[in-house]
Each structure stands twice: as C-alpha cells, then as structure tokens.
Enzyme design. Structure first.
Site, PDB file in Angstrom:
ATOM      1  CG  ASP A   1      -1.863  -1.189   1.238  1.00 28.12           C
ATOM      2  OD1 ASP A   1      -2.212  -1.683   0.144  1.00 28.12           O
ATOM      3  OD2 ASP A   1      -2.219  -1.647   2.344  1.00 28.12           O
TER       4      ASP A   1
ATOM      5  CE  LYS B   1       2.355  -2.268  -4.416  1.00 35.98           C
ATOM      6  NZ  LYS B   1       1.994  -1.996  -3.019  1.00 35.98           N
TER       7      LYS B   1
ATOM      8  CG  ASN C   1      -2.782 -10.785  -2.524  1.00 34.38           C
ATOM      9  OD1 ASN C   1      -2.824 -10.574  -3.735  1.00 34.38           O
ATOM     10  ND2 ASN C   1      -1.717 -11.285  -1.936  1.00 34.38           N
TER      11      ASN C   1
ATOM     12  N   GLY D   1      -4.645  -4.289  -3.619  1.00 37.89           N
ATOM     13  CA  GLY D   1      -5.639  -3.246  -3.818  1.00 37.89           C
ATOM     14  C   GLY D   1      -4.887  -2.010  -4.262  1.00 37.89           C
ATOM     15  CG  HIS D   2      -2.328  -2.136  -6.922  1.00 30.63           C
ATOM     16  ND1 HIS D   2      -1.552  -2.792  -7.839  1.00 30.63           N
ATOM     17  CD2 HIS D   2      -1.914  -2.561  -5.704  1.00 30.63           C
ATOM     18  CE1 HIS D   2      -0.705  -3.584  -7.194  1.00 30.63           C
ATOM     19  NE2 HIS D   2      -0.912  -3.467  -5.901  1.00 30.63           N
TER      20      HIS D   2
ATOM     21  NE  ARG E   1       5.827 -31.339  -7.254  1.00 27.41           N
ATOM     22  CZ  ARG E   1       6.839 -32.078  -6.810  1.00 27.41           C
ATOM     23  NH1 ARG E   1       7.819 -32.377  -7.624  1.00 27.41           N
ATOM     24  NH2 ARG E   1       6.882 -32.508  -5.579  1.00 27.41           N
TER      25      ARG E   1
ATOM     26  CD  GLN F   1       0.692  -8.847  -2.609  1.00 24.90           C
ATOM     27  OE1 GLN F   1       1.341  -9.487  -3.413  1.00 24.90           O
ATOM     28  NE2 GLN F   1      -0.568  -8.537  -2.832  1.00 24.90           N
TER      29      GLN F   1
ATOM     30  CB  THR G   1       1.830 -12.030   0.536  1.00 23.29           C
ATOM     31  OG1 THR G   1       0.776 -12.597  -0.253  1.00 23.29           O
ATOM     32  CG2 THR G   1       2.978 -11.589  -0.371  1.00 23.29           C
TER      33      THR G   1
ATOM     34  CB  THR H   1      -8.120  -5.763  -0.762  1.00 20.51           C
ATOM     35  OG1 THR H   1      -7.347  -5.391  -1.902  1.00 20.51           O
ATOM     36  CG2 THR H   1      -8.709  -7.144  -1.002  1.00 20.51           C
TER      37      THR H   1
ATOM     38  N   GLY I   1     -10.815  -3.117   3.565  1.00 25.23           N
ATOM     39  CA  GLY I   1     -11.364  -2.029   4.369  1.00 25.23           C
ATOM     40  C   GLY I   1     -10.816  -1.979   5.788  1.00 25.23           C
TER      41      GLY I   1
ATOM     42  N   PRO J   1      -8.556  -1.124   8.993  1.00 28.01           N
ATOM     43  CG  PRO J   1      -8.901  -0.714  11.269  1.00 28.01           C
ATOM     44  CD  PRO J   1      -9.416  -1.513  10.114  1.00 28.01           C
TER      45      PRO J   1
ATOM     46  CE  LYS K   1      -1.509   7.997   1.585  1.00 24.85           C
ATOM     47  NZ  LYS K   1      -2.454   6.905   1.868  1.00 24.85           N
TER      48      LYS K   1
HETATM   49  P1  GDP Z   1      -0.780   0.426  -3.566  1.00 23.20           P
HETATM   50  O1  GDP Z   1      -1.380  -0.871  -3.122  1.00 23.20           O
HETATM   51  O2  GDP Z   1       0.672   0.491  -3.297  1.00 23.20           O
HETATM   52  O3  GDP Z   1      -1.094   0.766  -4.984  1.00 23.20           O
HETATM   53  O4  GDP Z   1      -1.448   1.546  -2.641  1.00 23.20           O
HETATM   54  P2  GDP Z   1      -3.009   1.667  -2.209  1.00 23.20           P
HETATM   55  O5  GDP Z   1      -3.782   2.136  -3.361  1.00 23.20           O
HETATM   56  O6  GDP Z   1      -3.452   0.432  -1.524  1.00 23.20           O
HETATM   57  O7  GDP Z   1      -2.912   2.750  -1.060  1.00 23.20           O
HETATM   58  C1  GDP Z   1      -2.374   4.015  -1.281  1.00 23.20           C
HETATM   59  C2  GDP Z   1      -3.453   5.059  -0.951  1.00 23.20           C
HETATM   60  O8  GDP Z   1      -2.836   6.314  -0.856  1.00 23.20           O
HETATM   61  C3  GDP Z   1      -4.506   5.200  -2.020  1.00 23.20           C
HETATM   62  O9  GDP Z   1      -5.715   5.556  -1.419  1.00 23.20           O
HETATM   63  C4  GDP Z   1      -3.981   6.323  -2.912  1.00 23.20           C
HETATM   64  O10 GDP Z   1      -5.020   7.042  -3.557  1.00 23.20           O
HETATM   65  C5  GDP Z   1      -3.308   7.195  -1.870  1.00 23.20           C
HETATM   66  N1  GDP Z   1      -2.117   7.941  -2.329  1.00 23.20           N
HETATM   67  C6  GDP Z   1      -1.126   7.528  -3.165  1.00 23.20           C
HETATM   68  N2  GDP Z   1      -0.159   8.461  -3.225  1.00 23.20           N
HETATM   69  C7  GDP Z   1      -0.542   9.471  -2.425  1.00 23.20           C
HETATM   70  C8  GDP Z   1       0.054  10.716  -2.051  1.00 23.20           C
HETATM   71  O11 GDP Z   1       1.151  11.083  -2.459  1.00 23.20           O
HETATM   72  N3  GDP Z   1      -0.656  11.487  -1.169  1.00 23.20           N
HETATM   73  C9  GDP Z   1      -1.877  11.128  -0.667  1.00 23.20           C
HETATM   74  N4  GDP Z   1      -2.491  11.928   0.190  1.00 23.20           N
HETATM   75  N5  GDP Z   1      -2.462   9.965  -1.023  1.00 23.20           N
HETATM   76  C10 GDP Z   1      -1.790   9.140  -1.858  1.00 23.20           C
HETATM   77  P1  IMO Z   2      -0.950  -4.131  -2.264  1.00 27.86           P
HETATM   78  O1  IMO Z   2      -0.532  -4.691  -3.591  1.00 27.86           O
HETATM   79  C1  IMO Z   2      -0.941  -4.586   2.071  1.00 27.86           C
HETATM   80  C2  IMO Z   2      -0.940  -8.669   3.627  1.00 27.86           C
HETATM   81  C3  IMO Z   2      -2.156  -9.128   4.390  1.00 27.86           C
HETATM   82  C4  IMO Z   2      -1.516 -10.104   5.360  1.00 27.86           C
HETATM   83  C5  IMO Z   2      -0.434 -10.752   4.508  1.00 27.86           C
HETATM   84  C6  IMO Z   2      -0.835 -12.085   3.907  1.00 27.86           C
HETATM   85  O2  IMO Z   2      -2.231  -3.405  -2.292  1.00 27.86           O
HETATM   86  O3  IMO Z   2       0.170  -3.381  -1.622  1.00 27.86           O
HETATM   87  P2  IMO Z   2      -2.423 -12.735   1.854  1.00 27.86           P
HETATM   88  O4  IMO Z   2      -3.889 -12.491   1.668  1.00 27.86           O
HETATM   89  O5  IMO Z   2      -1.563 -12.158   0.808  1.00 27.86           O
HETATM   90  O6  IMO Z   2      -2.108 -14.175   2.118  1.00 27.86           O
HETATM   91  O7  IMO Z   2      -2.087 -11.962   3.246  1.00 27.86           O
HETATM   92  O8  IMO Z   2      -0.130  -9.821   3.483  1.00 27.86           O
HETATM   93  N1  IMO Z   2      -1.206  -8.153   2.268  1.00 27.86           N
HETATM   94  C7  IMO Z   2      -1.157  -6.851   1.951  1.00 27.86           C
HETATM   95  N2  IMO Z   2      -0.950  -5.770   2.717  1.00 27.86           N
HETATM   96  N3  IMO Z   2      -1.081  -4.444   0.739  1.00 27.86           N
HETATM   97  C8  IMO Z   2      -1.264  -5.530  -0.046  1.00 27.86           C
HETATM   98  O9  IMO Z   2      -1.266  -5.465  -1.396  1.00 27.86           O
HETATM   99  C9  IMO Z   2      -1.342  -6.809   0.547  1.00 27.86           C
HETATM  100  N4  IMO Z   2      -1.534  -8.055   0.084  1.00 27.86           N
HETATM  101  C10 IMO Z   2      -1.439  -8.868   1.144  1.00 27.86           C
HETATM  102  O10 IMO Z   2      -2.783  -8.053   5.045  1.00 27.86           O
HETATM  103  O11 IMO Z   2      -0.880  -9.392   6.390  1.00 27.86           O
HETATM  104 MG    MG Z   3      -2.853  -1.552  -1.770  1.00 29.30          MG
END
Ligand code: GDP
Ligand code: IMO
Ligand code: MG
Length: 429
Positions: free
Chosen positions: A13, A16, A38, A40-41, A147, A228, A243, A304, A306, A308, A335
């Site tokens: 998170d 990316k 898993n 969430g982008h 396998r 991840q 993961t 993915t 919700g 915290p 951020k």
């Molecule tokens: P990812 O899994 O690495 O693609 O990241 P996520 O999308 O799960 O979480 C990143 C969150 O931060 C998302 O809600 C983005 O919209 C937000 N975000 C990304 N870059 C920035 C930033 O530079 N500033 C702020 N305030 N939010 C950002």
């Molecule tokens: P993105 O691509 C943050 C975490 C889960 C758990 C561990 C194993 O959005 O950065 P899994 O379901 O993969 O077997 O869970 O990895 N996890 C993530 N945490 N961002 C993710 O993906 C994650 N994908 C898995 O919360 O701790």
């Molecule tokens: Mg994410």
C-alpha cells in the site's frame, strides 16, 4: 528505460498504482507478475477512484497492453467481476489491451475456503492468525508448489480440469472434515462453477511470456507492477507474517518469463511514513493518538478489505533492506502531504535488540518483534503540499526530510507524492 520494475519497499500500500499510473505514459506494456486479488491498487482521476485487484492499473491509459503474467494467482470469479465493474465505469477492456497468462495458476473456491478456515483455526488454537486478505492466495501458491494446482490453460481442457479437481479433493476433503469440521466438497460442482466463471476469460488467454519477449525484442517499453511490498515477500519479508509470493524485483523475472538481464531499472515506492495491515511485527508502529491521526489524514484503510492500516514512522532499516534486495535505483516517496501539521517527525535509523544495535533488518522474527527503534527527530512543516509541483517550492523542512531519507537509504528520491490525485506528483531532478 525499456523495462522497469516498480516494487513496494514496505508492507504494501505504498502508493504503487498511483506512481505507476503517472509513469504509464512512458511505457507500452504493464505487467502484474505476482500475487492476486489480495492487492488493492488505487488510482484517483479527478473525482473518480479506481481500485484494482488483479487487472494492472495501466488499463486506464489508452494504447497500453496490460498483462496478468504467469506468477499471478487468478481467481476467475473475482477477475470477471473486476473486469465487468471497470467496463461499467467506461474502461475499455478487451483482448487488445488485456492478456492473461496461460501458465498462471487459478485460485479455486476451495483455496478461498481453506484460507478463511485456516485463519479461524489459527485464531482459536492460539497460534495467532496472519491476518490474510482471505482471498485464497496462500493455499493457491501451496498447491502450485505442491504441483496440485490448476492453471489457466486447463480451462481449455474441461475434462482434464475436472480430473485435477477430483484428484485435489481426494486429499483435501479428508482434511476439511477432520481438521476443520467442514463438509466435503463436490468436484463436479466446483469444476462446473470455475469453468462457467472462466468462460469470459478465454478471450484473454495468451502465451504472455512469448508476447513480452517479442515486444522487448521490438524495442517496446515495459513496466512491471509489483504488488504487496518487500517486507511481505515470502523469502525476504517478516516470515511467517508475509504473503506467499516474491514481491521483490526478482519476482518480475520468474513471474513473467523475462530474463533478469532484460530488466534494467528498479523503482522503489515507499511512503513517507509506514503502514501495515494484518498481523506481524512493525517496529516503528504508533499505537497512540498520533498513529490514529496519521491513519485519518492518510485515509489508511485497506483498499481490498477495508481494514484500518496500522501506522508508524518511516523506517530506514526496513527501506534500506528493501532497496538492497531489489537493487532499487530510485525511490518514489509517496504521501509526504499526509505529514503536514506534524510538529516533529521521527526517522528510525537503527534498531536496538536485546542490548545490540542493528542497522540491518534481521531474519529472526523475534528480533523484529523486540526491536526498539532508534529515532532521529526532524522538524515538521505546516504548509499544505497538495498544489506544489516543483521540488524547490516545497517547504525547507519537507525538503530536509526527503534529503535525510536519501542519505539514510543511500538512494535518490526521484518522485514525491503530495496528494491522491493522478497529477499530485513532483519529479525531483
Ligand atoms: P498500492 O497498493 O501500493 O497501490 O497503494 P493503495 O492504493 O493500496 O494505497 C495508497 C493510498 O494512498 C490510495 O488511497 C492512494 O489514492 C493514496 N495515495 C497515493 N499516493 C498518495 C500521495 O502522495 N498522497 C496522498 N495523500 N495519497 C496518496
Ligand atoms: P498491495 O498490492 C498490504 C498482507 C495481508 C496479510 C499478509 C498475507 O495493495 O500493496 P495474503 O492475503 O496475501 O495471504 O495476506 O499480506 N497483504 C497486503 N498488505 N497491501 C497488499 O497489497 C497486501 N496483500 C497482502 O494483510 O498481512
Ligand atoms: Mg494496496
């Protein structure tokens, strides 16, 4: 940059997808190489917020081919849902801009079931759960390595797929009954469900390694979209709180069928602080009101699930380790805007573990659990950063913070995220 891999440098998170979206103009093909739904982008375009799970986030850009490569685990039911949802929002997806590897593994309904049952069992037995996303990722990779997996290509041979499901359930059903007190599963029913769900995916199935290698040979540019983060990597992360795939740069080669020689650049994405979802050690975690405030300001709730996200200070020990493992050439620091208003910022430069000082991220999970972060303080800033697009216009304290991170990690920061929206990114020259 003919082939660049973009990796998360913390526990996922990091932002990316936003960085990838910003760079997508400089690429022709975007490849997901590991993980599954898993991930969430998030990409924010004006008032629209798109959350991708398996579809590469490059799909929002015109004239890009997106690839879900062999290293991924694909839940056909989820993927079809995701494609349909994107289509209803006006995103064009067809076989000209999305390819699905014939060698990718399928996440079967029983993988999801076992993921959830196993987490429950761990919790009630006192073993402590991993806090997975419940998407069946671990069990799907277990079957791959054992396998016993079922691949995307098998969808094209239904009778073989049914046989494989039957074989797998011969071993799994007794476990479901004895260990989890669950009723046995019916092979034909499961095979039918998966084959029906996979029907619309047939159009996307391709030999993606051949496609990618051919594209590289013709000078087309590639961006690998890591999912991840490095500290969740199955080999290099905080095992067992990880993961089940290689989220580090090396995964891009095995996960797509491209030689590591062809990948020339690694861009690491790190938040200006740290977050983690799920269980596992997190040395710089703030379990107080300051952590809560960062969570609120940063909107740190899982894309993915919700859930915290746990929040804490920037950890240069973890990020330096991630930089080394993936050979990171430059960092996208996201951020930074979220830290506005913090009077004083802390940067973790090393750990104290049982009287010893560590600057290298330890393998011993107990050491990571016991690690006391040693902090360096820096003054914060009050100004909003969201409208700033030039590095020199950032408040001095913000620049000092960025430059201190560059020193501590030993890698230049090339991009700085200052807001959610697509264009809220500063290029630091
Ligand atoms: P990812 O899994 O690495 O693609 O990241 P996520 O999308 O799960 O979480 C990143 C969150 O931060 C998302 O809600 C983005 O919209 C937000 N975000 C990304 N870059 C920035 C930033 O530079 N500033 C702020 N305030 N939010 C950002
Ligand atoms: P993105 O691509 C943050 C975490 C889960 C758990 C561990 C194993 O959005 O950065 P899994 O379901 O993969 O077997 O869970 O990895 N996890 C993530 N945490 N961002 C993710 O993906 C994650 N994908 C898995 O919360 O701790
Ligand atoms: Mg994410």
């Amino acid at each position: 940059m003919p082939a660049t891999v973009l990796v998360g440098m913390q526990w996922g998170d990091e932002g990316k997808a936003k960085v990838l979206d910003a760079l997508a103009d400089e690429t022709d093909i975007v490849v997901r190489y590991q993980g599954g739904a898993n991930a969430g982008h998030t990409v924010v375009v004006g008032k629209e917020r798109y959350a991708f799970h398996l579809v590469p986030s490059g799909i929002l850009r015109d004239n890009k081919v997106c690839v879900i490569a062999n290293g991924c685990v694909v839940d056909p039911i989820e993927l079809v849902k995701e494609i349909n949802e994107l289509r209803t929002r006006g995103v064009k997806i067809d076989s000209t801009n999305l390819q699905l590897s014939d060698r990718a593994q399928l996440v079967m309904p029983y993988h999801r079931l076992v993921d959830q049952l196993s987490e429950k069992k761990k919790e009630t037995s006192g073993a402590g759960k991993i806090g997975t996303t419940g998407r069946g990722i671990g069990p799907a990779y277990v079957d791959k390595v054992a396998r016993s997996g079922i691949r995307v290509i098998d969808v094209l041979r239904p009778s073989y797929l049914v046989d494989r499901v039957r074989q797998r359930l011969t071993e799994l059903n007794p476990v479901l009954i004895a260990v989890y007190g669950h009723e046995p599963l019916d092979a034909n029913k499961i095979a039918d469900e998966v084959l029906a769900a996979a029907q619309p995916l047939k159009a996307f199935i391709a030999d993606t390694a051949a496609f990618i290698n051919d594209a590289l040979a013709h000078g087309r540019r590639l961006l690998f979209e890591g999912a991840q983060g490095s500290l969740l990597d199955i080999d290099h992360g905080t095992y067992p709180y990880v993961t089940s795939s290689n989220a580090t740069a090396g995964g891009a080669a095995t996960g797509s069928g491209v030689s590591p020689k062809r990948i020339d650049t690694a861009l690491g994405v790190a938040k200006a602080y740290t977050t983690r979802v799920g269980a596992g050690p997190f040395p710089t975690e703030l379990k107080d009101a300051q952590g809560d405030a960062i969570r609120e300001r940063g909107g740190e709730f899982g894309t993915t699930t919700g859930r915290p996200r746990r929040c804490g200070w920037f950890d240069a020990v973890g990020v330096s380790y991630a930089a080394e493992v993936s050979g990171v050439d430059a960092i996208a620091l996201t951020k930074l805007d979220v830290l506005t208003g913090e009077k004083e910022l802390q940067l973790c430069t090393r750990y104290k573990v049982e009287g010893r000082e560590l600057t290298r991220f330890p393998a011993d999970i107990h050491a990571v659990e016991l690690a006391q972060p040693v902090y360096e303080s820096m003054p914060g800033w009050k100004e909003s950063l969201e409208e700033i697009r030039q590095y020199e216009k950032l408040p001095k304290a913000a620049r000092d913070y960025v430059e201190r991170i560059e020193k501590l990690v030993g890698i230049p920061v090339r991009y700085i995220g200052v807001g959610k929206s697509r264009d809220a990114l500063i290029e630091k020259k």
